[in-house]
Write an enzyme that holds these catalytic residues in place. Structure first.
Site, PDB file in Angstrom:
ATOM      1  N   PHE A  10      -1.099  -0.930  12.665  1.00 44.91           N
ATOM      2  CA  PHE A  10      -1.908  -0.370  11.575  1.00 44.91           C
ATOM      3  C   PHE A  10      -2.432  -1.415  10.584  1.00 44.91           C
ATOM      4  O   PHE A  10      -3.627  -1.454  10.279  1.00 44.91           O
ATOM      5  CB  PHE A  10      -1.089   0.704  10.824  1.00 44.91           C
ATOM      6  CG  PHE A  10      -1.814   1.331   9.669  1.00 44.91           C
ATOM      7  CD1 PHE A  10      -2.746   2.340   9.874  1.00 44.91           C
ATOM      8  CD2 PHE A  10      -1.579   0.909   8.365  1.00 44.91           C
ATOM      9  CE1 PHE A  10      -3.431   2.913   8.802  1.00 44.91           C
ATOM     10  CE2 PHE A  10      -2.251   1.466   7.286  1.00 44.91           C
ATOM     11  CZ  PHE A  10      -3.184   2.477   7.508  1.00 44.91           C
ATOM     12  N   ASN A  11      -1.565  -2.250  10.005  1.00 43.55           N
ATOM     13  CA  ASN A  11      -2.002  -3.136   8.914  1.00 43.55           C
ATOM     14  C   ASN A  11      -3.060  -4.143   9.361  1.00 43.55           C
ATOM     15  O   ASN A  11      -3.916  -4.539   8.561  1.00 43.55           O
ATOM     16  CB  ASN A  11      -0.805  -3.883   8.299  1.00 43.55           C
ATOM     17  CG  ASN A  11       0.072  -2.956   7.486  1.00 43.55           C
ATOM     18  OD1 ASN A  11      -0.374  -1.911   7.018  1.00 43.55           O
ATOM     19  ND2 ASN A  11       1.334  -3.326   7.331  1.00 43.55           N
TER      20      ASN A  11
ATOM     21  N   THR B  79       2.876  -6.052   2.681  1.00 42.07           N
ATOM     22  CA  THR B  79       3.325  -4.895   3.476  1.00 42.07           C
ATOM     23  C   THR B  79       2.203  -3.885   3.718  1.00 42.07           C
ATOM     24  O   THR B  79       2.471  -2.725   4.013  1.00 42.07           O
ATOM     25  CB  THR B  79       4.538  -4.199   2.808  1.00 42.07           C
ATOM     26  OG1 THR B  79       4.107  -3.636   1.561  1.00 42.07           O
ATOM     27  CG2 THR B  79       5.686  -5.149   2.568  1.00 42.07           C
TER      28      THR B  79
ATOM     29  N   HIS C 148       9.814  -0.409   8.688  1.00 39.54           N
ATOM     30  CA  HIS C 148       8.839  -1.503   8.906  1.00 39.54           C
ATOM     31  C   HIS C 148       8.771  -2.490   7.728  1.00 39.54           C
ATOM     32  O   HIS C 148       9.058  -3.667   7.875  1.00 39.54           O
ATOM     33  CB  HIS C 148       7.428  -0.940   9.086  1.00 39.54           C
ATOM     34  CG  HIS C 148       7.249  -0.038  10.248  1.00 39.54           C
ATOM     35  ND1 HIS C 148       7.234  -0.474  11.543  1.00 39.54           N
ATOM     36  CD2 HIS C 148       7.037   1.306  10.306  1.00 39.54           C
ATOM     37  CE1 HIS C 148       7.029   0.544  12.361  1.00 39.54           C
ATOM     38  NE2 HIS C 148       6.907   1.631  11.630  1.00 39.54           N
ATOM     39  N   ASP C 149       8.299  -1.980   6.578  1.00 35.10           N
ATOM     40  CA  ASP C 149       7.969  -2.885   5.468  1.00 35.10           C
ATOM     41  C   ASP C 149       9.209  -3.569   4.885  1.00 35.10           C
ATOM     42  O   ASP C 149       9.102  -4.642   4.277  1.00 35.10           O
ATOM     43  CB  ASP C 149       7.228  -2.123   4.366  1.00 35.10           C
ATOM     44  CG  ASP C 149       5.825  -1.724   4.802  1.00 35.10           C
ATOM     45  OD1 ASP C 149       5.323  -2.299   5.787  1.00 35.10           O
ATOM     46  OD2 ASP C 149       5.232  -0.840   4.160  1.00 35.10           O
TER      47      ASP C 149
ATOM     48  N   ASP D 288       6.713   1.396   2.130  1.00 39.51           N
ATOM     49  CA  ASP D 288       6.426   0.401   1.085  1.00 39.51           C
ATOM     50  C   ASP D 288       7.323   0.614  -0.137  1.00 39.51           C
ATOM     51  O   ASP D 288       7.836  -0.352  -0.701  1.00 39.51           O
ATOM     52  CB  ASP D 288       4.962   0.484   0.630  1.00 39.51           C
ATOM     53  CG  ASP D 288       3.989   0.149   1.734  1.00 39.51           C
ATOM     54  OD1 ASP D 288       3.739   1.033   2.572  1.00 39.51           O
ATOM     55  OD2 ASP D 288       3.495  -0.993   1.760  1.00 39.51           O
TER      56      ASP D 288
ATOM     57  N   ASN E 137      -2.458   2.772   3.568  1.00 40.61           N
ATOM     58  CA  ASN E 137      -1.852   4.070   3.884  1.00 40.61           C
ATOM     59  C   ASN E 137      -2.596   5.200   3.191  1.00 40.61           C
ATOM     60  O   ASN E 137      -2.679   6.320   3.693  1.00 40.61           O
ATOM     61  CB  ASN E 137      -0.384   4.098   3.454  1.00 40.61           C
ATOM     62  CG  ASN E 137       0.492   3.311   4.408  1.00 40.61           C
ATOM     63  OD1 ASN E 137       0.243   3.288   5.607  1.00 40.61           O
ATOM     64  ND2 ASN E 137       1.501   2.649   3.872  1.00 40.61           N
TER      65      ASN E 137
ATOM     66  N   ASP F  21       0.848  -1.205   0.000  1.00 37.74           N
ATOM     67  CA  ASP F  21       0.000   0.000   0.000  1.00 37.74           C
ATOM     68  C   ASP F  21       0.884   1.256   0.000  1.00 37.74           C
ATOM     69  O   ASP F  21       0.883   2.007   0.959  1.00 37.74           O
ATOM     70  CB  ASP F  21      -0.972  -0.008   1.209  1.00 37.74           C
ATOM     71  CG  ASP F  21      -0.273   0.016   2.557  1.00 37.74           C
ATOM     72  OD1 ASP F  21       0.906  -0.411   2.650  1.00 37.74           O
ATOM     73  OD2 ASP F  21      -0.894   0.482   3.540  1.00 37.74           O
TER      74      ASP F  21
HETATM   75  C1  BDR Z   1       2.777  -0.250   8.779  1.00 34.14           C
HETATM   76  O1  BDR Z   1       1.750   0.727   8.651  1.00 34.14           O
HETATM   77  C2  BDR Z   1       1.972   1.488   7.488  1.00 34.14           C
HETATM   78  O2  BDR Z   1       1.704   2.842   7.719  1.00 34.14           O
HETATM   79  C3  BDR Z   1       3.388   1.218   7.047  1.00 34.14           C
HETATM   80  O3  BDR Z   1       3.494   1.312   5.620  1.00 34.14           O
HETATM   81  C4  BDR Z   1       3.644  -0.170   7.541  1.00 34.14           C
HETATM   82  O4  BDR Z   1       3.201  -1.127   6.589  1.00 34.14           O
HETATM   83  C5  BDR Z   1       3.495  -0.003  10.096  1.00 34.14           C
HETATM   84  O5  BDR Z   1       2.617  -0.182  11.163  1.00 34.14           O
HETATM   85 CA    CA Z   2       2.782  -0.563   4.260  1.00 32.54          CA
END
Ligand code: BDR
Ligand code: CA
Length: 327
Positions: free
Chosen positions: A164-165, A123, A243-244, A15, A39, A10
């Site tokens: 978040f994801n 991701t 993160h990703d 990403d 996102n 996303d």
């Molecule tokens: C995740 O949330 C998104 O905002 C980032 O791209 C990542 O995948 C981190 O919590």
């Molecule tokens: Ca992401």
């Protein structure tokens, strides 16, 4: 030996950095990219993916995913990734069209016709993959494992316990985590340890290319935005969390990471805990272990891997247009 992968993402600032890492790694044979609403809206993440691929000179099919999570309304992370999803950076107009296959059809056909089992790198929220499994459960047989950035054994970034994801589409995550497909979870436990510090940023700046200027722009936006929200704690002010990139990094260099096999369930409804990955470290539930939960990364080697990728990415860009504008 190349690893056949599909990337579901996303984009999203981290990403695109994860895509960059994937593009330069010769071990990966990227068969398809599918986009998630997360996102930003589906329109924006699908556009950003094509636009970043064009910038990086990559000819890979990009198929548009679902517009909304399975059962809840979409909540985007514009506070962290900006109105466009890519901060203030404007990549060139995409130089190729979106696939005429939907993400679900493209995932189904690509997985079922692959000569070897596919590694799915995810991701973003898991909406497309959840929907795919509901529509075509037979794909499970040709998926080697899912390398997923999301969740957390301890502590969230959208609520006290939810990442978040998973928070954005907990029902889709529930379908995926119950599917029986092996899952490697790069949750906040490990991704918060996978960061760039000020010295690392200086190393990137010192490479001194159009790409590094662009990446630093993106990371500065992401860092600044994150400190103005409750999304990350205050040491994010100097540390850029990758993160990703962990979900891609694990597929190419799994020895940089450590984790434990655990039973993990998704809390889909809790008033305080919606979107939590409940990680049963204590083995108190009578369920088989379904997830390899990463908790540690060799940060120095991981950062070196990313910086090497940035250097090597120049070769990809050289063949095509590399003009990047700023808002
Ligand atoms: C995740 O949330 C998104 O905002 C980032 O791209 C990542 O995948 C981190 O919590
Ligand atoms: Ca992401």
């Amino acid at each position: 030996m190349s690893i056949p992968v599909i990337i579901d993402c996303d984009p999203g600032i981290d990403d695109v950095m994860a895509l960059l890492l994937a593009f330069v790694r010769p071990e990966l044979d990227i068969r398809l990219i599918t986009t998630e609403a997360g996102n930003q809206t589906q329109d924006k993440t699908a556009y950003n993916a094509r636009s970043f691929l064009s910038y990086m000179n990559q000819e890979i099919e990009v198929a548009r995913g679902l517009e909304q999570p399975l059962f809840v309304n979409l909540e985007v992370a514009d506070d962290v990734h900006g109105e466009s999803g890519l901060g203030d950076v404007i990549f060139p107009e995409p130089n190729f069209a979106e696939s005429d296959r939907t993400a679900i059809n493209a995932l189904y056909e690509t997985i079922m016709t692959s000569d070897e089992p596919i590694v799915l790198i995810a991701t973003g929220p898991l909406t497309n993959i959840g929907a795919l499994l509901l529509a075509h459960p037979e794909v499970k047989e040709n998926i080697r494992y899912i390398s997923f950035m999301g969740g957390a054994a301890v502590g969230g970034n959208m609520s006290p316990t939810a990442e978040f994801n998973v928070y954005v589409d907990p029902h889709a995550a529930d379908v995926v985590f119950r599917s029986g497909i092996p899952i490697v979870m790069s949750g906040l436990d490990v991704t918060h340890k996978a960061f760039l510090d000020e010295q690392d940023l200086k190393r990137i700046e010192a490479i001194g290319t159009d790409l590094t200027t662009t990446l630093v722009e993106l990371m500065t936006f992401y860092t600044k935005a994150a400190t103005q929200t409750a999304f990350h704690e205050e040491n994010f002010a100097t540390n850029v969390r990758l993160h990703d990139l962990c979900a891609v990094g694990y597929v190419v260099e799994p020895e940089l990471f450590q984790g434990d096999d655990c039973y993990v369930a998704i809390e889909t409804q809790g008033e305080l805990t919606k979107g939590t990955t409940v990680v049963d470290y204590a083995q108190s539930l009578p369920h088989a272990k379904n997830v390899h939960v990463l908790h540690t990364v060799n940060r120095e080697k991981f950062v070196d891997m990313f910086i090497d990728a940035i250097k090597n990415a120049e070769q990809l860009i050289k063949g095509g247009h590399s003009h990047v504008e700023k808002n």
